[in-house]
Scaffold this active site. Structure first.
Site, PDB file in Angstrom:
ATOM      1  N   ASN A  11       1.308  -1.170   0.101  1.00 37.11           N
ATOM      2  CA  ASN A  11       0.353  -0.492  -0.310  1.00 37.11           C
ATOM      3  C   ASN A  11       1.349   1.355  -0.180  1.00 37.11           C
ATOM      4  OD1 ASN A  11      -2.054   1.679   0.383  1.00 37.11           O
ATOM      5  ND2 ASN A  11      -2.685   1.403   2.254  1.00 37.11           N
ATOM      6  N   TRP A  12       1.632   1.527  -1.352  1.00 36.26           N
ATOM      7  CA  TRP A  12       1.516   3.254  -1.235  1.00 36.26           C
ATOM      8  C   TRP A  12       1.146   4.156  -0.893  1.00 36.26           C
ATOM      9  CZ3 TRP A  12       5.200   2.525  -6.990  1.00 36.26           C
ATOM     10  CH2 TRP A  12       5.875   1.153  -6.541  1.00 36.26           C
ATOM     11  N   LYS A  13      -0.055   4.024  -0.389  1.00 32.26           N
ATOM     12  CA  LYS A  13      -0.127   5.543   0.244  1.00 32.26           C
ATOM     13  C   LYS A  13      -0.639   6.795  -1.114  1.00 32.26           C
ATOM     14  CE  LYS A  13       0.024   3.725   4.352  1.00 32.26           C
ATOM     15  NZ  LYS A  13      -0.768   3.612   5.994  1.00 32.26           N
ATOM     16  N   HIS A  94     -10.042   0.718   4.352  1.00 28.60           N
ATOM     17  CA  HIS A  94      -8.310   1.906   5.179  1.00 28.60           C
ATOM     18  C   HIS A  94      -9.243   2.496   6.202  1.00 28.60           C
ATOM     19  CE1 HIS A  94      -4.279   3.071   5.856  1.00 28.60           C
ATOM     20  NE2 HIS A  94      -4.398   1.703   5.606  1.00 28.60           N
ATOM     21  N   GLU A  96      -6.922   5.114   7.363  1.00 32.88           N
ATOM     22  CA  GLU A  96      -7.349   6.418   7.032  1.00 32.88           C
ATOM     23  C   GLU A  96      -8.453   6.392   5.815  1.00 32.88           C
ATOM     24  OE1 GLU A  96      -3.887   5.887   4.739  1.00 32.88           O
ATOM     25  OE2 GLU A  96      -2.287   4.871   6.906  1.00 32.88           O
ATOM     26  N   GLU A 164      -6.155  -4.342  10.103  1.00 34.16           N
ATOM     27  CA  GLU A 164      -5.293  -3.591  11.160  1.00 34.16           C
ATOM     28  C   GLU A 164      -5.629  -2.817  11.854  1.00 34.16           C
ATOM     29  OE1 GLU A 164      -3.112  -2.380   7.148  1.00 34.16           O
ATOM     30  OE2 GLU A 164      -4.287  -1.473   6.733  1.00 34.16           O
ATOM     31  N   GLY A 170       1.290   2.837  10.750  1.00 35.55           N
ATOM     32  CA  GLY A 170       2.940   3.529  10.184  1.00 35.55           C
ATOM     33  C   GLY A 170       3.133   3.838  12.372  1.00 35.55           C
ATOM     34  N   SER A 207       2.644  -1.941  10.967  1.00 39.49           N
ATOM     35  CA  SER A 207       4.061  -1.586  11.128  1.00 39.49           C
ATOM     36  C   SER A 207       4.989  -2.629  10.570  1.00 39.49           C
ATOM     37  CB  SER A 207       4.227  -1.485  12.469  1.00 39.49           C
ATOM     38  OG  SER A 207       3.506  -0.057  12.536  1.00 39.49           O
TER      39      SER A 207
HETATM   40  P1  PGA Z   1       2.251   0.646   7.929  1.00 42.87           P
HETATM   41  O1  PGA Z   1       0.525   0.765   7.081  1.00 42.87           O
HETATM   42  O2  PGA Z   1       2.803  -0.389   7.735  1.00 42.87           O
HETATM   43  O3  PGA Z   1       3.167   1.608   7.526  1.00 42.87           O
HETATM   44  O4  PGA Z   1       1.963   0.199   8.954  1.00 42.87           O
HETATM   45  C1  PGA Z   1      -0.049  -0.006   6.638  1.00 42.87           C
HETATM   46  C2  PGA Z   1      -1.284   0.085   6.275  1.00 42.87           C
HETATM   47  O5  PGA Z   1      -1.401   1.462   6.603  1.00 42.87           O
HETATM   48  O6  PGA Z   1      -1.782  -0.362   4.556  1.00 42.87           O
END
Ligand code: PGA
Length: 246
Positions: A11-13, A94, A96, A164, A170, A207
């Site tokens: 997931n490159w966001k 997700h 976010e 998640e 993150g 993470s």
């Molecule tokens: P992260 O993000 O590995 O940077 O914690 C995972 C995600 O949000 O899918």
């Protein structure tokens, strides 16, 4: 039950330009082939640039979609558009999207349906906040999200789930493989009782790093990983994906 191959998703966001994506794949191609399915989920602007760079078991996915097929929805993108750009997968719900952009479960449920109807395989993200975990509500929260997002009768097949924990995304804090396993098994039990998700894989995300990926992958009930920060660097992402065996 055939869940297919282990899935490791990047997931490159909101990261990378086309030049940076090309540099990623220039390095990525120097590494040995992998024994799992790899999904790259770049920002929308990179879908067309990344599609021709993929090979073998690598596939493309979107990070979000709108539930309508088309229309006056400035800034949005549909399932058909993602398919047209070569996507197999789409992330839905997700944390976010839920917590930064305030997407409610009602919307997420519509998106799951739109993705399935549009020929995409949704990766539905669920997970609890730190407060919810501290209060001992983790399983109730996850079950509630599953019920709201998949409906009382979940689709028989064609989707995956990513667990998640919000507090692990993150932050450098990763769920122990025991905690992740507990939730993963609860999700499988939920789906099993309702006769849905027969080919559903349960991914862990939050993470994930080269140093913790093996413990997670070895944990029963975990069929893959959703990797954010560590997927931006080809070396660390390859180290993680190389630990996955079908
Ligand atoms: P992260 O993000 O590995 O940077 O914690 C995972 C995600 O949000 O899918």
């Amino acid at each position: 039950m055939n869940r297919g191959r282990t899935l490791i998703a990047a997931n490159w966001k909101m990261h990378k330009t086309s030049r940076e994506a090309k540099a990623f794949f220039d390095t990525w191609r120097t590494f040995p082939a992998l024994d799992c399915e790899i999904a790259f989920l770049p920002p929308f602007t990179l879908l067309h640039a990344v599609a021709p760079l993929l090979s073998g078991t690598e596939v493309l996915g979107g990070q979000n979609l709108h539930e309508a097929a088309a229309g006056a929805f400035t800034g949005e993108i549909s399932a058909g558009m993602l398919r047209d750009a070569g996507c197999k997968y789409v992330l839905i719900g997700h944390s976010e999207r839920r917590h930064v952009f305030g997407e409610p479960d009602e919307r997420i449920a519509l998106k799951v349906r739109a993705a399935l109807e549009g020929g995409l395989r949704p990766i539905l993200c669920v997970g609890e906040t730190l407060e919810q975990r501290k209060n001992g509500n983790t399983l109730d929260i996850v079950w509630g999200q599953l019920a709201a997002d998949l409906g009382r009768n979940p689709p028989r097949e064609g989707f995956d789930i990513a667990y998640e924990p919000v507090w692990a995304i993150g932050t450098g804090k990763v769920a122990s493989h025991h905690d992740a396993r507990e939730v993963h098994e609860a999700v499988l039990e939920y789906l099993g009782k309702r006769g849905g998700g027969r080919d559903c894989r349960i991914l862990y995300g939050g993470s994930v790093k080269p140093g913790n990926a093996l413990d997670l992958l070895n944990s029963p009930g975990i069929h893959g990983l959703l990797v954010g920060g560590a997927s931006l660097d080809p070396g660390s992402f390859h180290q993680i994906a190389a630990l996955a065996k079908d």
